[in-house]
Design a protein around this motif. Structure first.
Motif, PDB file in Angstrom:
ATOM      1  N   ILE A 237       0.804  -1.446  -0.049  1.00 35.60           N
ATOM      2  CA  ILE A 237       0.057  -0.047  -0.100  1.00 35.60           C
ATOM      3  C   ILE A 237       1.100   1.363  -0.171  1.00 35.60           C
ATOM      4  CG2 ILE A 237      -0.170  -0.025   2.523  1.00 35.60           C
ATOM      5  CD1 ILE A 237      -2.900   1.101   2.293  1.00 35.60           C
ATOM      6  N   GLU A 238       0.670   2.328  -0.794  1.00 32.23           N
ATOM      7  CA  GLU A 238       1.008   3.516  -0.760  1.00 32.23           C
ATOM      8  C   GLU A 238       0.197   4.835  -0.867  1.00 32.23           C
ATOM      9  OE1 GLU A 238       3.917   4.364  -3.836  1.00 32.23           O
ATOM     10  OE2 GLU A 238       2.831   3.230  -5.132  1.00 32.23           O
TER      11      GLU A 238
ATOM     12  N   SER B 214      -0.322  -9.537 -11.688  1.00 32.41           N
ATOM     13  CA  SER B 214      -0.126  -8.799 -10.576  1.00 32.41           C
ATOM     14  C   SER B 214      -1.405  -7.770 -10.840  1.00 32.41           C
ATOM     15  CB  SER B 214       1.266  -7.616 -10.630  1.00 32.41           C
ATOM     16  OG  SER B 214       1.298  -7.329 -11.986  1.00 32.41           O
ATOM     17  N   LYS B 215      -1.851  -7.253  -9.752  1.00 31.74           N
ATOM     18  CA  LYS B 215      -3.015  -6.375  -9.665  1.00 31.74           C
ATOM     19  C   LYS B 215      -2.680  -4.796  -9.018  1.00 31.74           C
ATOM     20  CE  LYS B 215      -6.058 -10.324  -9.600  1.00 31.74           C
ATOM     21  NZ  LYS B 215      -7.269 -10.873  -8.987  1.00 31.74           N
ATOM     22  N   THR B 216      -3.253  -3.632  -9.421  1.00 32.86           N
ATOM     23  CA  THR B 216      -3.020  -2.331  -8.850  1.00 32.86           C
ATOM     24  C   THR B 216      -4.430  -1.871  -8.820  1.00 32.86           C
ATOM     25  OG1 THR B 216      -0.611  -2.438  -9.685  1.00 32.86           O
ATOM     26  CG2 THR B 216      -1.931  -0.410  -8.919  1.00 32.86           C
ATOM     27  N   LEU B 217      -4.834  -1.607  -7.673  1.00 33.73           N
ATOM     28  CA  LEU B 217      -6.351  -0.864  -7.492  1.00 33.73           C
ATOM     29  C   LEU B 217      -5.950   0.456  -6.975  1.00 33.73           C
ATOM     30  CD1 LEU B 217      -9.193  -1.218  -7.145  1.00 33.73           C
ATOM     31  CD2 LEU B 217      -8.968  -1.875  -4.850  1.00 33.73           C
ATOM     32  N   THR B 218      -6.520   1.432  -7.856  1.00 30.49           N
ATOM     33  CA  THR B 218      -6.346   2.914  -7.318  1.00 30.49           C
ATOM     34  C   THR B 218      -7.468   3.416  -6.744  1.00 30.49           C
ATOM     35  OG1 THR B 218      -4.643   2.965  -9.110  1.00 30.49           O
ATOM     36  CG2 THR B 218      -5.668   5.058  -8.038  1.00 30.49           C
TER      37      THR B 218
ATOM     38  N   LEU C 271      -3.349   0.029  -3.837  1.00 36.01           N
ATOM     39  CA  LEU C 271      -3.001  -1.336  -3.184  1.00 36.01           C
ATOM     40  C   LEU C 271      -2.599  -2.135  -4.485  1.00 36.01           C
ATOM     41  CD1 LEU C 271      -6.408  -1.785  -1.039  1.00 36.01           C
ATOM     42  CD2 LEU C 271      -4.262  -0.841  -0.363  1.00 36.01           C
ATOM     43  N   GLU C 272      -1.542  -2.792  -4.075  1.00 39.72           N
ATOM     44  CA  GLU C 272      -1.043  -3.811  -4.988  1.00 39.72           C
ATOM     45  C   GLU C 272      -0.945  -4.972  -4.427  1.00 39.72           C
ATOM     46  OE1 GLU C 272       2.683  -2.535  -7.160  1.00 39.72           O
ATOM     47  OE2 GLU C 272       2.224  -0.393  -6.443  1.00 39.72           O
ATOM     48  N   THR C 273      -1.185  -6.178  -5.361  1.00 43.08           N
ATOM     49  CA  THR C 273      -1.074  -7.579  -4.943  1.00 43.08           C
ATOM     50  C   THR C 273      -0.764  -8.216  -6.169  1.00 43.08           C
ATOM     51  OG1 THR C 273      -2.093  -9.304  -3.740  1.00 43.08           O
ATOM     52  CG2 THR C 273      -3.423  -8.154  -5.084  1.00 43.08           C
ATOM     53  N   LYS C 274      -0.476  -9.707  -5.791  1.00 42.17           N
ATOM     54  CA  LYS C 274      -0.370 -10.900  -6.919  1.00 42.17           C
ATOM     55  C   LYS C 274      -1.172 -11.825  -6.645  1.00 42.17           C
ATOM     56  CE  LYS C 274       4.752  -9.621  -7.333  1.00 42.17           C
ATOM     57  NZ  LYS C 274       5.887 -10.267  -7.263  1.00 42.17           N
ATOM     58  N   ALA C 275      -1.539 -12.407  -7.891  1.00 42.15           N
ATOM     59  CA  ALA C 275      -2.741 -13.707  -8.021  1.00 42.15           C
ATOM     60  C   ALA C 275      -1.768 -14.763  -8.306  1.00 42.15           C
ATOM     61  CB  ALA C 275      -3.734 -13.375  -8.863  1.00 42.15           C
ATOM     62  N   ARG C 276      -1.728 -15.993  -7.424  1.00 41.12           N
ATOM     63  CA  ARG C 276      -1.137 -17.123  -7.886  1.00 41.12           C
ATOM     64  C   ARG C 276      -2.181 -18.289  -7.867  1.00 41.12           C
ATOM     65  NH1 ARG C 276       4.098 -16.580  -5.970  1.00 41.12           N
ATOM     66  NH2 ARG C 276       4.513 -14.790  -4.895  1.00 41.12           N
TER      67      ARG C 276
ATOM     68  N   LEU D 137      -8.757  -0.281 -11.839  1.00 41.19           N
ATOM     69  CA  LEU D 137      -8.032  -1.637 -11.600  1.00 41.19           C
ATOM     70  C   LEU D 137      -7.110  -1.985 -12.786  1.00 41.19           C
ATOM     71  CD1 LEU D 137      -7.392  -4.225  -9.543  1.00 41.19           C
ATOM     72  CD2 LEU D 137      -9.328  -5.278 -10.682  1.00 41.19           C
ATOM     73  N   GLU D 138      -6.056  -2.143 -12.465  1.00 37.95           N
ATOM     74  CA  GLU D 138      -4.897  -2.651 -13.699  1.00 37.95           C
ATOM     75  C   GLU D 138      -4.515  -3.866 -13.349  1.00 37.95           C
ATOM     76  OE1 GLU D 138      -2.590   1.178 -15.082  1.00 37.95           O
ATOM     77  OE2 GLU D 138      -3.120   1.321 -12.697  1.00 37.95           O
ATOM     78  N   ILE D 139      -4.438  -4.819 -14.298  1.00 35.30           N
ATOM     79  CA  ILE D 139      -3.978  -6.258 -14.156  1.00 35.30           C
ATOM     80  C   ILE D 139      -2.786  -6.384 -15.297  1.00 35.30           C
ATOM     81  CG2 ILE D 139      -4.678  -8.604 -14.183  1.00 35.30           C
ATOM     82  CD1 ILE D 139      -7.256  -7.873 -13.617  1.00 35.30           C
ATOM     83  N   LYS D 140      -1.708  -6.890 -14.812  1.00 39.02           N
ATOM     84  CA  LYS D 140      -0.684  -7.244 -15.734  1.00 39.02           C
ATOM     85  C   LYS D 140      -0.351  -8.840 -15.598  1.00 39.02           C
ATOM     86  CE  LYS D 140       1.426  -2.666 -15.175  1.00 39.02           C
ATOM     87  NZ  LYS D 140       2.686  -1.850 -14.913  1.00 39.02           N
TER      88      LYS D 140
END
Length: 227
Positions: free
Chosen positions: A149-150, A172-176, A158-163, A187-190
């Motif tokens: 989080i930043e 990887s996922k980034t929620l603004t 918020l950033e996290t990773k899906a496994r 929400l951005e998914i890479k």
């Protein structure tokens, strides 16, 4: 006349398959506390994080952009989710699949083409909102894995990773989130090469006010979709 009927039904069946594709796209491999809507402009970064991670229901109008190796497709979707597993989704654009509706009541999956009056029901369907197009999927991944989080330029990120089940990193996922309203913005998914594969813009979102089976109650209009 016979050929026209075949084309008509062919379009309807194809549209239903497109709706299913949207509902399941990028399948995720596998403290409930209802904070309600008591949002103030004085929430700290950590308070906003807790509010988002404890969402019990939401309804959103979204613009979704999906990128693959071959093409790039844009959709407008209205989506509802209610914990633990009630969810529904209606396609608003593009116009050729407008009104396609997918509903899951915790047991059965129903896919409807409201314009052609066609529907298909899949009984005893597995829980399906573990899907990267759903906000609750991000929340589950954040709680289960490595979350960061930043705060930057008036936004909480918020950033996290899906496994997957083998604990192999997939995306990887980034929620603004807007710091003043505490509402998700995008929400951005890479993919695992850090290429942007899904971009979701939340044009409207309401949090924690659905009750009963509200998540299943969509009203489809001729010109628009109402939440």
């Amino acid at each position: 006349m016979k050929n026209k009927k075949i084309v008509f039904w062919g379009i309807g069946i194809a549209a239903i398959f497109i709706s299913i594709f949207l509902f399941f796209f990028i399948k995720n491999f596998n403290k409930q506390e209802n904070l309600g809507n008591n949002i103030t402009n004085n929430m700290t970064m950590d308070q906003i994080k807790e509010y988002i991670l404890n969402i019990s229901s939401y309804e959103a109008k979204m613009e979704v952009e999906i990128k693959t190796n071959k093409n790039q497709t844009k959709y407008k979707i209205t989506q509802k989710y209610q914990k633990p597993n009630l969810c529904s989704q209606v396609v608003e654009e593009p116009s050729n699949i407008k009104g396609l509706k997918t509903t899951y009541d915790g047991k059965d999956l129903k896919v409807e083409n409201t314009r052609l009056n066609l529907s298909t029901v899949y009984e005893n369907y597995p829980y399906l909102t573990e899907n990267n197009l759903w906000l609750n999927s991000f929340i589950d991944d954040f709680l289960a894995g490595e979350g960061k989080i930043e705060e930057k330029n008036g936004k909480v990120i918020l950033e996290t990773k899906a496994r997957n089940k083998e604990n192999i990193y997939q995306v990887s996922k980034t929620l603004t989130i807007d710091s003043k309203s505490a509402k998700p913005i995008k929400l951005e998914i890479k993919d695992n090469n850090q290429n942007l594969s899904v971009y979701i813009l939340y044009n409207e979102i309401k949090i924690n006010h659905l009750k009963g089976e509200d998540a299943l109650a969509f009203k489809v209009m001729d010109r628009d979709l109402e939440i």
